[in-house]
Design an enzyme around this catalytic site. Structure first.
Site, PDB file in Angstrom:
ATOM      1  N   SER A   1       0.991  -1.028   0.053  1.00 38.80           N
ATOM      2  CA  SER A   1       0.037  -0.085   0.000  1.00 38.80           C
ATOM      3  C   SER A   1       1.114   1.085   0.140  1.00 38.80           C
ATOM      4  O   SER A   1       2.096   1.107   0.603  1.00 38.80           O
ATOM      5  CB  SER A   1      -0.930   0.093   1.272  1.00 38.80           C
TER       6      SER A   1
ATOM      7  N   TYR B   1      -1.206  -1.036  10.571  1.00 30.55           N
ATOM      8  CA  TYR B   1      -1.205  -1.311   9.244  1.00 30.55           C
ATOM      9  C   TYR B   1      -0.238  -0.868   7.996  1.00 30.55           C
ATOM     10  O   TYR B   1       0.280  -1.585   7.544  1.00 30.55           O
ATOM     11  CB  TYR B   1      -2.671  -0.945   8.652  1.00 30.55           C
TER      12      TYR B   1
END
Length: 249
Positions: free
Chosen positions: A135, A145
């Site tokens: 990401s 994350y």
């Protein structure tokens, strides 16, 4: 006919990869937790593209699920797409530690183990490819994350450098916000994300496959996010974290 194994294959980027690779005449092995969704996705792909589709229900955050997919990869595939992942609705350190451990097992341990399972066959054949979905969050400090995705990027680059075979390609894919089920399934409020930052899954996969073909080790599949990452390199990390918290995940 080459074979691709895709994790998290029933929705979002995983489903987009399945469509693209089926259109490119790959045989598919689809991995996800929900068997009914896997079966439905497989039938649609068979009917539309006329390719062979195998389903493998597995939860990659469990030892049993990981072992099952490792075993299938040792049988040999030409392309592995490590796409399975999820996000937390809460913020560090309020997320329960068990949930944080599950994320690390899926985002990091699963990527490591599945890569190690598939590489021996690729090295024997002298060819193959691995796409590890990370990401743009990997380049900015935003909780566990982003930390887990930063590991995916570093691992992918490191593994590619160690293999040193241009016919075995390992690439980290780093999209920005993509129109998928990701935020909804994680119960994450995405209303603060500006509309111009959203990408379409099929566009992301198209750019990823182009970057893989030319041997890139990190793919940021949109000029907007290439610019965001480039500017971010010159912004202090504390300011990066502040901006990221205002925009969302």
């Amino acid at each position: 006919m080459p074979t691709a194994l895709i994790t998290g294959a029933t929705a979002g980027l995983g489903a987009a990869f399945a469509r693209r690779l089926a259109a490119d005449a790959f045989s598919l092995v689809l991995v996800a937790r929900e068997e009914s969704r896997l079966e439905g996705a497989a039938e649609q792909l068979k009917l539309r593209y006329g390719v062979s589709v195998e389903v493998l229900p597995a939860d990659l955050a469990t030892e049993e699920g990981l072992a099952a997919v490792e075993a299938r990869l040792r049988d040999g595939v030409d392309l592995l797409v490590n796409n399975a992942g999820f996000g937390h609705p809460g913020r560090f350190p309020d997320v329960p530690v068990a949930d944080e451990q599950r994320m690390l097992k899926l985002h990091c341990e699963a990527v490591l183990r599945l890569t190690l399972a598939v590489l021996p066959g690729m090295r024997r054949r002298g060819r193959g490819a691995i796409v590890n979905v990370a990401s743009v969050a990997a380049f900015f400090p935003r909780g566990t994350y982003s930390a887990s995705k930063a590991w995916v990027v570093n691992f992918s680059e490191s593994a590619a450098a160690e293999i040193r075979n241009p016919r075995i390609r390992i690439m980290a894919l780093c999209p920005g916000f993509v129109r998928t089920e990701f935020h909804e399934r994680a119960a994450i409020d995405s209303s603060s994300i500006p509309g111009f930052l959203w990408l379409q899954a099929d566009d992301v996969v198209r750019a990823a496959m182009r970057d893989l073909a030319v041997g890139k080790r990190v793919s940021i599949p949109d000029p907007r996010y290439k610019a965001v990452v480039a500017v971010g390199r010159f912004v202090p990390r504390r300011l990066q974290a502040l901006v990221a918290s205002r925009i969302g995940r």
